[in-house]
Design an enzyme around this catalytic site. Sequence first.
Site, PDB file in Angstrom:
ATOM      1  N   SER A 103      95.986  51.515   4.886  1.00  0.00           N
ATOM      2  CA  SER A 103      95.063  50.525   5.433  1.00  0.00           C
ATOM      3  C   SER A 103      93.690  50.499   4.796  1.00  0.00           C
ATOM      4  O   SER A 103      92.887  49.621   5.116  1.00  0.00           O
ATOM      5  CB  SER A 103      94.931  50.714   6.948  1.00  0.00           C
ATOM      6  N   THR A 163     105.028  46.778  14.467  1.00  0.00           N
ATOM      7  CA  THR A 163     105.693  47.263  15.672  1.00  0.00           C
ATOM      8  C   THR A 163     107.156  46.845  15.702  1.00  0.00           C
ATOM      9  O   THR A 163     107.992  47.528  16.300  1.00  0.00           O
ATOM     10  CB  THR A 163     104.977  46.710  16.918  1.00  0.00           C
ATOM     11  N   SER A 197      95.725  45.226  14.489  1.00  0.00           N
ATOM     12  CA  SER A 197      96.950  44.509  14.164  1.00  0.00           C
ATOM     13  C   SER A 197      96.984  44.185  12.678  1.00  0.00           C
ATOM     14  O   SER A 197      96.108  43.483  12.164  1.00  0.00           O
ATOM     15  CB  SER A 197      97.066  43.216  14.972  1.00  0.00           C
TER      16      SER A 197
END
Length: 386
Positions: A103, A163, A197
């Site tokens: 990330s 997810t 997210s």
Amino acid sequence: MREQARQRFRPPARRGGRRGAVAAAAAVAVGVMTAGVPPAAFATSRADTVQRSLDALVRTDGLPGALAAVRDRDGRTRSYTAGVGDLATGSKVPEDGQVRIGSNTKTFTAVVVLQLVGEGKIGLDAPVDTYLPGLVRGEGIDGRHLTVRQLLQHTSGLPDYVTYLGGEVRHYEPRSLLDIALRHEADFAPGTQWRYSNTNYVLAGLIVQKVTGRPLPEEMDRRIIQRIGLRHTYFPAPGDMTLREPHPRGYYRESAGAPLRDGTELDPSWGWAAGQMVSTNTDLNRFFTALLAGRLLPAAQLAQMRTTVPAGRPFGSGTRYGLGLVSTPLSCGGVSWGHGGSTTGYETRGGVTGDGRAAHVAVTLQPADKTTTKRVEGVVDRALCR
């Protein structure tokens, strides 16, 4: 990518790790000077603090390998390694080896978006539909009521596609990642809460491509990588499953207590603008230092990037999130700025300070619990506060 990826998405094993080699890794720990800096430039006791911290991660937490790069106020850098770089061969961790940075990719994406804001090509508070008309629709989801700022700050309410990836390993196009997310209901109304997210950054990358007419990786390379001389940083091309330069191998477990498996070679397309890039600790120090010094963004856009809101999971207490940039309190006072990343086989943490100090740490197994993650973060804090 962070917590969701850690629990739900694993590549197929390419070769099994040797469990006994993890214990043996504790016996292999090497600290290396870099950038032509003589040992006298660093106080030995302080430098040893970082080395001992890496050794402890290998010895106590069972991480196969760890590596760090620490930059002082004067730009002098020291690199450290601990453990082994390959459990099958017992080879050393390469000094400043390449790793998948997860990330941290989000900060690169955010910088490109904000450069385009500074050029008048994107409006931070413009609706997503301005650039991707009709694309973002779902239950409780409407691109006419989502802004670019909300994407970059994780206040959009968009569900996280990671997810729902499960264990399927294949190549993903950015639009397919978005489609996975849009099959699910919004987490909350835009602008009312904060929740991490990865979907936000896939959309941000799609906006860059629509506005510029060029692939996101090309824009990153032209606007950031080449501009500030990140010689070991790149966005893997489609089908590029290896790391190009010397690197420690990255590992994962199918479940708690299971043997380590080698996850170094994989298709990273599931991360795309949210987590696909490869770099080194030294390059990450250079990137975040240049960013905070104003070398990548005009002052107005850098100020927007550093305007933060309280962050929740997966970040720690007191952490705040700007526009692709995280502020973390330091034990010695003040804050560091960075991001961090988790992806299959690797965990990276780091930060830079306003006076030019910088530190990044990478380990070659995603920590299975928060205690280990905090210890990795603690190495960064000690390196910046030493």
